[in-house]
Design an enzyme around this catalytic site. Structure first.
Site, PDB file in Angstrom:
ATOM      1  N   ILE A   1       0.894  -1.163   0.000  1.00 59.68           N
ATOM      2  CA  ILE A   1       0.000   0.000   0.000  1.00 59.68           C
ATOM      3  C   ILE A   1       0.929   1.209   0.000  1.00 59.68           C
ATOM      4  O   ILE A   1       1.882   1.280   0.779  1.00 59.68           O
ATOM      5  CB  ILE A   1      -0.970  -0.018   1.202  1.00 59.68           C
ATOM      6  CG1 ILE A   1      -1.848   1.230   1.241  1.00 59.68           C
ATOM      7  CG2 ILE A   1      -0.271  -0.211   2.527  1.00 59.68           C
ATOM      8  CD1 ILE A   1      -2.962   1.175   2.314  1.00 59.68           C
ATOM      9  N   SER A   2       0.685   2.144  -0.909  1.00 65.50           N
ATOM     10  CA  SER A   2       1.634   3.232  -1.128  1.00 65.50           C
ATOM     11  C   SER A   2       1.690   4.191   0.069  1.00 65.50           C
ATOM     12  O   SER A   2       0.778   4.249   0.887  1.00 65.50           O
ATOM     13  CB  SER A   2       1.253   4.021  -2.381  1.00 65.50           C
ATOM     14  OG  SER A   2       0.946   3.165  -3.449  1.00 65.50           O
TER      15      SER A   2
END
Ligand code: SAH
Length: 214
Positions: free
Chosen positions: A61-62
């Protein structure tokens, strides 16, 4: 001065990002999405740190700051049809759904798409459409798009099929490069395409169908 103990963790995250993000609509969206819902329970205590975190299928997840920057670069309008390449956890898609109109998100790992769809549905967000497949090809049947968000490193250039699916006036943001990557903003104008190379970033690679699926 507000009592910080009454604020949600997502609101506190938005407040920490505020010095770097000008668009208040983006900050409001960050403040209203519980990022902890997009990570595994064992990582929930780090869900509001400004870091990328591991998710299933060896993906990530960025980092919230980078997500916020990409959102502000897309300059979304509430009627925009948006393509999101690399659903992952669905966090970025959920934010796009608050800022745009209809969001089409594509992921090559079926398991990730399934979990992301469940999370987004549980949050009551109903304008995200999920597709499984090779996002390098875009989603021609739903094109053209007013905005395209690419959440995986494209290699030397943004995929031509994605650029071809931009409507007039549309924007595309992508991490371009592999070993070193830079956020790249492409805009389709009546006169053609413009391209700006911005800050350095670090994303997992965009895998082509003819690469090893991993
Ligand atoms: N936007 C995500 C983070 C994505 S990480 C989030 O908010 O959590 C990048 C994602 O792109 C990974 O889930 C990876 O599986 C996916 N991906 C990589 N290559 C792809 C391709 N060709 N088509 C679709 N998805 C791809």
């Amino acid at each position: 001065m507000e009592d910080a103990s009454c604020l949600s963790e997502a609101t506190k995250l938005a407040m920490r990002l505020a010095p770097a993000i000008d668009d208040v609509r983006v900050l409001a969206a960050i403040a209203s999405i519980p990022r902890e819902r997009f990570v595994e329970p064992s990582l929930r205590d780090r869900a509001y740190a400004n870091v990328a975190l591991p998710i299933a299928c060896e993906q990530t997840i960025s980092q919230p700051l980078v997500v916020a920057r990409m959102l502000e670069l897309l300059e979304l309008a509430p009627t925009d049809r948006v393509l999101d390449v690399g659903t992952g956890s669905g966090y970025h898609a959920a934010l796009l759904a608050l800022l745009g109109g209809e969001v089409y998100t594509i992921e090559r790992h079926r398991e990730l798409a399934r979990v992301a769809e469940r999370t987004i549905t549980e949050l009551g967000i109903d304008n995200v459409h999920f597709a499984i497949g090779d996002g390098w090809q875009g989603l021609p049947e739903s094109a053209p798009f007013q905005a395209i968000n690419v959440a995986a490193a494209t290699g030397p250039a943004p995929p031509p099929p994605l650029v071809a699916q931009l409507a007039s006036g549309a924007r595309l943001v992508a991490p371009v490069g592999r070993a070193s990557q830079y956020l790249t903003l492409i805009r389709r104008t009546d006169g053609g395409l413009t391209q700006a190379t911005l800050e350095g970033v670090r994303f997992v690679p965009l895998i082509r169908d003819d690469d090893d699926a991993g």
